[in-house]
Design a protein around this motif. Structure first.
Motif, PDB file in Angstrom:
ATOM      1  N   ALA A   1     -48.187  22.993  13.919  1.00 49.25           N
ATOM      2  CA  ALA A   1     -48.461  22.190  12.715  1.00 49.25           C
ATOM      3  C   ALA A   1     -47.399  22.411  11.635  1.00 49.25           C
ATOM      4  CB  ALA A   1     -49.848  22.515  12.176  1.00 49.25           C
ATOM      5  N   THR A   2     -47.028  23.682  11.398  1.00 46.50           N
ATOM      6  CA  THR A   2     -46.037  23.978  10.355  1.00 46.50           C
ATOM      7  C   THR A   2     -44.678  23.415  10.725  1.00 46.50           C
ATOM      8  OG1 THR A   2     -47.235  25.987   9.747  1.00 46.50           O
ATOM      9  CG2 THR A   2     -44.959  25.823   9.018  1.00 46.50           C
ATOM     10  N   GLU A   3     -44.300  23.543  11.992  1.00 42.85           N
ATOM     11  CA  GLU A   3     -43.006  23.033  12.448  1.00 42.85           C
ATOM     12  C   GLU A   3     -42.955  21.503  12.329  1.00 42.85           C
ATOM     13  OE1 GLU A   3     -44.797  25.357  14.021  1.00 42.85           O
ATOM     14  OE2 GLU A   3     -43.415  27.019  13.556  1.00 42.85           O
ATOM     15  N   LYS A   4     -44.064  20.847  12.685  1.00 44.93           N
ATOM     16  CA  LYS A   4     -44.128  19.386  12.565  1.00 44.93           C
ATOM     17  C   LYS A   4     -44.022  18.959  11.097  1.00 44.93           C
ATOM     18  CE  LYS A   4     -46.964  18.306  16.637  1.00 44.93           C
ATOM     19  NZ  LYS A   4     -48.308  17.827  17.048  1.00 44.93           N
ATOM     20  N   TYR A   5     -44.698  19.712  10.233  1.00 50.73           N
ATOM     21  CA  TYR A   5     -44.649  19.385   8.802  1.00 50.73           C
ATOM     22  C   TYR A   5     -43.216  19.502   8.289  1.00 50.73           C
ATOM     23  CZ  TYR A   5     -45.410  19.732   3.776  1.00 50.73           C
ATOM     24  OH  TYR A   5     -45.348  19.539   2.418  1.00 50.73           O
ATOM     25  N   LYS A   6     -42.509  20.556   8.712  1.00 50.94           N
ATOM     26  CA  LYS A   6     -41.114  20.715   8.287  1.00 50.94           C
ATOM     27  C   LYS A   6     -40.243  19.594   8.845  1.00 50.94           C
ATOM     28  CE  LYS A   6     -41.288  25.721   7.711  1.00 50.94           C
ATOM     29  NZ  LYS A   6     -40.910  27.019   8.324  1.00 50.94           N
ATOM     30  N   GLU A   7     -40.591  19.097  10.027  1.00 52.30           N
ATOM     31  CA  GLU A   7     -39.864  17.952  10.594  1.00 52.30           C
ATOM     32  C   GLU A   7     -40.007  16.743   9.679  1.00 52.30           C
ATOM     33  OE1 GLU A   7     -37.368  16.066  13.196  1.00 52.30           O
ATOM     34  OE2 GLU A   7     -37.932  18.196  13.213  1.00 52.30           O
ATOM     35  N   PHE A   8     -41.205  16.552   9.142  1.00 55.18           N
ATOM     36  CA  PHE A   8     -41.422  15.487   8.151  1.00 55.18           C
ATOM     37  C   PHE A   8     -40.547  15.725   6.924  1.00 55.18           C
ATOM     38  CE2 PHE A   8     -43.746  14.976   4.078  1.00 55.18           C
ATOM     39  CZ  PHE A   8     -43.608  13.609   3.920  1.00 55.18           C
ATOM     40  N   LEU A   9     -40.531  16.956   6.410  1.00 61.51           N
ATOM     41  CA  LEU A   9     -39.742  17.264   5.216  1.00 61.51           C
ATOM     42  C   LEU A   9     -38.252  17.014   5.428  1.00 61.51           C
ATOM     43  CD1 LEU A   9     -41.369  20.641   4.027  1.00 61.51           C
ATOM     44  CD2 LEU A   9     -41.862  18.332   3.200  1.00 61.51           C
ATOM     45  N   LYS A  10     -37.804  17.196   6.646  1.00 59.57           N
ATOM     46  CA  LYS A  10     -36.375  17.067   6.953  1.00 59.57           C
ATOM     47  C   LYS A  10     -35.943  15.623   7.205  1.00 59.57           C
ATOM     48  CE  LYS A  10     -36.182  21.660   9.160  1.00 59.57           C
ATOM     49  NZ  LYS A  10     -36.068  22.372  10.463  1.00 59.57           N
ATOM     50  N   SER A  11     -36.890  14.708   7.312  1.00 60.56           N
ATOM     51  CA  SER A  11     -36.584  13.366   7.815  1.00 60.56           C
ATOM     52  C   SER A  11     -36.041  12.404   6.780  1.00 60.56           C
ATOM     53  CB  SER A  11     -37.838  12.756   8.461  1.00 60.56           C
ATOM     54  OG  SER A  11     -38.207  13.509   9.593  1.00 60.56           O
ATOM     55  N   GLY A  12     -36.250  12.682   5.484  1.00 60.97           N
ATOM     56  CA  GLY A  12     -35.767  11.778   4.449  1.00 60.97           C
ATOM     57  C   GLY A  12     -36.249  10.362   4.689  1.00 60.97           C
ATOM     58  N   SER A  13     -35.309   9.402   4.609  1.00 58.30           N
ATOM     59  CA  SER A  13     -35.651   8.000   4.886  1.00 58.30           C
ATOM     60  C   SER A  13     -34.904   7.527   6.131  1.00 58.30           C
ATOM     61  CB  SER A  13     -35.292   7.120   3.684  1.00 58.30           C
ATOM     62  OG  SER A  13     -33.918   7.263   3.371  1.00 58.30           O
ATOM     63  N   SER A  14     -34.770   8.422   7.121  1.00 58.65           N
ATOM     64  CA  SER A  14     -34.058   8.090   8.359  1.00 58.65           C
ATOM     65  C   SER A  14     -34.839   7.131   9.242  1.00 58.65           C
ATOM     66  CB  SER A  14     -33.733   9.359   9.146  1.00 58.65           C
ATOM     67  OG  SER A  14     -34.925  10.071   9.441  1.00 58.65           O
ATOM     68  N   ASP A  15     -36.075   6.873   8.855  1.00 59.09           N
ATOM     69  CA  ASP A  15     -36.917   5.890   9.543  1.00 59.09           C
ATOM     70  C   ASP A  15     -37.898   5.345   8.512  1.00 59.09           C
ATOM     71  OD1 ASP A  15     -38.117   4.342  11.513  1.00 59.09           O
ATOM     72  OD2 ASP A  15     -38.237   5.980  12.959  1.00 59.09           O
ATOM     73  N   TYR A  16     -38.699   4.363   8.926  1.00 58.41           N
ATOM     74  CA  TYR A  16     -39.693   3.828   7.999  1.00 58.41           C
ATOM     75  C   TYR A  16     -40.767   4.884   7.726  1.00 58.41           C
ATOM     76  CZ  TYR A  16     -37.472  -0.682   8.592  1.00 58.41           C
ATOM     77  OH  TYR A  16     -36.554  -1.705   8.591  1.00 58.41           O
ATOM     78  N   PRO A  17     -41.376   4.834   6.530  1.00 58.16           N
ATOM     79  CA  PRO A  17     -42.277   5.926   6.126  1.00 58.16           C
ATOM     80  C   PRO A  17     -43.418   6.214   7.100  1.00 58.16           C
ATOM     81  CG  PRO A  17     -42.375   4.060   4.570  1.00 58.16           C
ATOM     82  CD  PRO A  17     -41.190   3.861   5.437  1.00 58.16           C
ATOM     83  N   ILE A  18     -43.985   5.180   7.706  1.00 60.66           N
ATOM     84  CA  ILE A  18     -45.070   5.404   8.675  1.00 60.66           C
ATOM     85  C   ILE A  18     -44.571   6.254   9.837  1.00 60.66           C
ATOM     86  CG2 ILE A  18     -46.535   4.271  10.396  1.00 60.66           C
ATOM     87  CD1 ILE A  18     -47.682   3.940   7.654  1.00 60.66           C
ATOM     88  N   GLU A  19     -43.348   5.971  10.304  1.00 63.27           N
ATOM     89  CA  GLU A  19     -42.772   6.707  11.438  1.00 63.27           C
ATOM     90  C   GLU A  19     -42.392   8.125  11.036  1.00 63.27           C
ATOM     91  OE1 GLU A  19     -42.957   5.482  14.446  1.00 63.27           O
ATOM     92  OE2 GLU A  19     -43.857   3.708  13.508  1.00 63.27           O
ATOM     93  N   VAL A  20     -41.899   8.286   9.820  1.00 59.87           N
ATOM     94  CA  VAL A  20     -41.539   9.623   9.318  1.00 59.87           C
ATOM     95  C   VAL A  20     -42.772  10.518   9.270  1.00 59.87           C
ATOM     96  CG1 VAL A  20     -40.792  10.867   7.241  1.00 59.87           C
ATOM     97  CG2 VAL A  20     -39.485   8.904   8.038  1.00 59.87           C
ATOM     98  N   LEU A  21     -43.894   9.965   8.810  1.00 66.90           N
ATOM     99  CA  LEU A  21     -45.143  10.729   8.761  1.00 66.90           C
ATOM    100  C   LEU A  21     -45.645  11.061  10.165  1.00 66.90           C
ATOM    101  CD1 LEU A  21     -46.868   8.862   5.817  1.00 66.90           C
ATOM    102  CD2 LEU A  21     -46.339  11.295   5.844  1.00 66.90           C
ATOM    103  N   LYS A  22     -45.454  10.127  11.095  1.00 70.03           N
ATOM    104  CA  LYS A  22     -45.872  10.379  12.483  1.00 70.03           C
ATOM    105  C   LYS A  22     -45.128  11.577  13.074  1.00 70.03           C
ATOM    106  CE  LYS A  22     -47.417   5.785  13.986  1.00 70.03           C
ATOM    107  NZ  LYS A  22     -47.078   4.599  14.825  1.00 70.03           N
ATOM    108  N   ARG A  23     -43.861  11.744  12.690  1.00 63.89           N
ATOM    109  CA  ARG A  23     -43.097  12.896  13.177  1.00 63.89           C
ATOM    110  C   ARG A  23     -43.777  14.205  12.802  1.00 63.89           C
ATOM    111  NH1 ARG A  23     -36.868  11.430  11.365  1.00 63.89           N
ATOM    112  NH2 ARG A  23     -36.775   9.363  12.321  1.00 63.89           N
ATOM    113  N   GLY A  24     -44.440  14.179  11.677  1.00 64.43           N
ATOM    114  CA  GLY A  24     -45.141  15.374  11.225  1.00 64.43           C
ATOM    115  C   GLY A  24     -46.541  15.499  11.806  1.00 64.43           C
TER     116      GLY A  24
END
Length: 600
Positions: free
Chosen positions: A549-572
Motif C-alpha cells: 500500500a505504501t509503495e503504491k501510494y508513493k507511485e501515485f506521488l511520483k506520477s505528476g501529470s504523466s497520465d490522466y488523473p483517474i489513471e494516476v490514482l489507479k497506479r496508487g
C-alpha cells in the motif's frame, strides 16, 4: 500592550524559522539579471511559429520553451515569496509587479503553439513521433492537445469567443460585487451583549457560538438579507449556467457536464456515482450524525443553525513548533522511513516559513517550482489546528518533491483533480494517530468531532452542492427556466433529504445557494469530495497494512501529470470510477460515529 503580545517584525524571527529563499537568488541584482535573460527568449520562441509540423523544429521549440518556462517560474517564485514575507516592503512589491506584468507578454509569445498543433494535417504529428525518438517524451502531452480538435472552432470563431470572454464571465463578477461589496448586513448582538455589524467573516464565528440565541440571530439576519436580493442572485446564477451551456454547445459537447469533465478524461460516471453513493448512505450516516449531535447538544429540536457548534469546547494547548514536527512525524510513520526523512529534510533545509511577522501574508500554502524547493508558508500559532496545517501543507510539498524528482518538467505538476489528495492523506493519518492515542475523554471527543465535521463539510455538503448543480444544469439545458423560488425550493428539498427527519430545516436556509461562489465555476465542487475520498482510501489501505500500500501510494506521488488523473490514482490503488473510495469514506464516518456514541 505587553511586548510579548506584539507581532514581531521579520528581523526579530530566528533564521531557523524562516524559509531559505536565498537558495533561489542571493539578492535582487541576481534576480534582475535573470529577468533580462528571460526577455531574450521571447523572440527565439516566436521564431518557431509556423514551423511546428517539422518534428525537429517541434523538438527544438519544446526544449527552448522549457528553458524559458523554468526560468520564468523561478523568477516568479522568488518575487512572490519575498513579497509574501513582507507585503509592505516596496522592493519586493516592485519585483512582484515586474514578473507579473512580463509573464503576460511571455504567455502571449507562446500562444501560437496549441492552435498550430491543432491545425496540422491528420497523422502528421504521429509520423514525427516515429521519425524523432526524442519527441516520444511529449507524446502524451501532444495527444492531450489533439483530443481537443473536434471541439476547436475556426480561427474567426475562436477570435469571436475570445472577444466576448469578459461578457461570459460577467455573472460571476456581478455575484462577487453584490455579495462582497454592495450587500450590507444589519447589526446583531454578540456573546457579550454588544451590538456589532454582521459580516460574512463574523458570521463564521457566530454560527459556532455556544450561545444558541447568538447563532440563531446571526443565521436569521444573514439569510434574510440574502433573501432581499433573491431575484438578482437567481438571474446571475441562471445567466452563468446559460453561458456555460452555450459554450458547451458551441464546442460540440453533448452537455455542459461533458464539457467540464472530458478535457481531464474524467468519466461522467465518476460524478453521477458520487451522488448515487451518498444518496444511498444518508440514513445510516448523515441522518444518524444529526441525531447524535442533537443528543450531545441536549436539544429538544435541532435547527440548521446548530450544525456548526462544536459538541465539546476546543481544549487549548500550547504546542511548540518543534513538538508539532514530532507529532506530525509520529502520525506519518505508516508512510515509512524515506517519507519521514524527506519531511525532516524539508524542516532542516528551510522549506518552511513558520511564524507570523508584521506584513506577512496570512493563511498557509505550499508553493515552488521545478528548480526550487517546495516551500511552505505558515502562520504558526501553537495550536492543534496549526499542527494539522503543517501536516497538510507538507503533504502538498512532499507530493511536489516526489513528482519533480521522478518526472520531466512537462509532467511534473499534478492535476487539480489530484491536488488535495496527498495533503488530505497526511491529515487523515495524523488525526487517526491522535484519536487512537488520546486518553482524555474531552480531547478525544473533540478530535472525533473535528474529523466528522471534516467529512460532513468536504464530502456530504459538497456532494449536495454537486447534486444541486447537476439538477440546475440539466433543467436549463432542457429549456426549463429557474426563478429565485425554484432555486429556493430545490435547495430546501435537498437539505430535507440530506439531513433527515431529526433536522428542522429552517426556511431561511433556502437562500444558502446564493452564497456559494463555486457555482460560478461549473462542476468544480465535486472534486472536494473525490479528493477527500481518494485520500481516505489511501490512508485506509496504508493503516490496514494492505500489501504494498505504501509503495503504491508513493507511485501515485511520483506520477505528476504523466497520465490522466483517474489513471494516476489507479497506479496508487484507488479507482475513482468505482464507488469504493466514497464507500470507504462513509465507512470511516460511521466508525467515528460509533466511537462518539460509545465515548459520550
Amino acid at each position: 500592550m505587553d511586548e510579548n503580545k506584539k507581532t514581531k517584525t521579520r528581523d526579530m524571527i530566528e533564521e531557523k524559522y524562516k524559509w531559505k529563499i536565498e537558495k533561489v537568488y542571493k539578492n535582487t541584482s541576481e534576480w534582475e539579471k535573470d529577468l533580462d535573460n528571460l526577455k531574450k527568449y521571447v523572440p527565439k520562441i516566436t521564431e518557431y511559429s509556423g514551423k511546428l509540423g517539422d518534428g525537429e523544429k517541434l523538438l527544438e521549440f519544446y526544449k527552448i520553451d522549457e528553458e524559458a518556462s523554468r526560468l520564468a517560474e523561478k523568477l516568479y517564485v522568488y518575487a512572490h515569496q519575498r513579497y509574501d514575507e513582507d507585503t509592505t516592503n516596496t522592493e519586493f512589491q516592485t519585483l512582484k509587479s515586474k514578473i507579473d506584468s512580463y509573464l503576460s507578454e511571455f504567455k502571449s509569445a507562446e500562444s501560437f503553439f496549441i492552435p498550430e498543433i491543432l491545425a496540422l494535417p491528420e497523422g502528421l504529428i504521429q509520423r514525427q513521433f516515429e521519425k524523432f525518438k526524442d519527441l516520444k517524451k511529449y507524446e502524451f502531452a501532444i495527444n492531450d492537445i489533439l483530443k481537443m480538435k473536434p471541439h476547436v472552432l475556426s480561427k474567426k470563431e475562436e477570435k469571436l469567443l475570445a472577444a466576448v470572454s469578459d461578457c461570459l464571465e460577467a455573472p460571476g463578477n456581478i455575484f462577487s460585487m453584490l455579495s462582497n461589496a454592495d450587500m450590507k448586513f444589519p447589526n446583531v448582538i454578540d456573546e457579550d451583549g454588544n451590538e456589532v455589524e454582521l459580516t460574512e467573516v463574523k458570521y463564521g464565528k457566530f454560527i459556532k457560538s455556544k450561545n444558541r440565541e447568538v447563532r440563531k440571530r446571526a443565521f436569521n439576519v444573514l439569510f434574510n438579507t440574502y433573501k432581499n436580493y433573491k431575484n438578482t442572485f437567481a438571474e446571475a446564477l441562471s445567466s452563468s449556467v446559460k453561458n456555460f451551456v452555450f459554450q458547451s454547445k458551441v464546442r460540440n459537447y453533448k452537455n455542459s457536464m461533458e464539457y467540464s469533465l472530458t478535457p481531464n478524461d474524467i468519466p461522467l460516471d465518476v460524478y453521477n456515482n458520487l451522488i448515487e453513493a451518498v444518496d444511498s448512505s444518508l440514513k445510516e450516516s448523515l441522518h444518524r450524525y444529526v441525531k447524535i449531535k442533537k443528543k450531545l447538544l441536549k436539544l429538544d429540536e435541532i435547527h440548521m443553525y446548530d450544525l456548526y457548534v462544536p459538541i465539546v469546547d476546543n481544549v487549548k494547548e500550547h504546542i511548540e513548533f518543534e513538538d508539532a514536527v514530532k507529532i506530525v512525524k509520529e502520525g506519518l510513520k505508516p508512510l515509512g522511513e524515506e517519507y519521514l526523512q524527506i519531511f525532516q529534510q524539508g524542516v532542516n533545509d528551510g522549506w518552511i516559513d513558520v511564524f507570523e511577522n508584521v506584513g506577512k501574508r496570512g493563511g498557509a500554502y505550499s508553493f515552488g517550482s521545478y528548480d526550487t524547493m517546495p516551500y511552505v508558508l505558515l502562520n504558526y500559532n501553537y495550536e492543534m489546528n496549526d499542527v494539522s496545517t503543517l501536516a497538510h501543507e507538507m503533504g502538498h510539498s512532499i507530493h511536489s518533491y516526489y513528482s519533480r524528482k521522478n518526472q520531466p518538467y512537462i509532467y511534473a505538476n499534478y492535476s487539480l483533480f489530484c491536488a488535495e489528495v496527498a495533503s488530505t492523506t497526511n491529515e487523515s493519518l495524523l488525526i487517526n494517530h491522535l484519536i487512537n492515542n488520546e486518553k482524555d475523554k474531552n480531547k478525544k471527543m473533540y478530535l472525533i468531532n473535528q474529523q466528522l465535521e471534516q467529512i460532513r463539510t468536504t464530502v456530504f455538503r459538497q456532494v449536495m452542492f454537486a447534486e444541486f448543480e447537476k439538477t440546475v444544469h440539466e433543467g436549463i439545458e432542457s429549456g426549463s427556466p429557474f426563478s429565485g423560488e425554484d432555486y429556493c425550493r430545490l435547495w430546501h428539498e435537498l437539505n430535507v433529504k440530506y439531513f433527515g427527519p431529526e433536522m428542522f430545516v429552517d426556511e431561511e436556509i433556502d437562500m444558502e445557494w446564493a452564497r456559494i461562489p463555486h457555482f460560478y465555476s461549473d462542476f468544480y465542487v465535486y472534486q472536494y469530495a473525490t479528493g477527500y475520498s481518494a485520500a481516505n482510501s489511501f490512508s485506509k489501505m496504508i493503516l490496514d497494512g494492505e500489501k504494498n500500500a505504501t509503495e503504491k501510494y508513493k507511485e501515485f506521488l511520483k506520477s505528476g501529470s504523466s497520465d490522466y488523473p483517474i489513471e494516476v490514482l489507479k497506479r496508487g490503488g484507488v479507482d475513482m470510477t468505482t464507488s469504493k473510495p466514497l464507500n470507504d469514506t462513509i465507512d470511516t464516518f460511521n466508525k467515528l460515529l460509533d466511537m462518539l456514541d460509545k465515548i459520550q
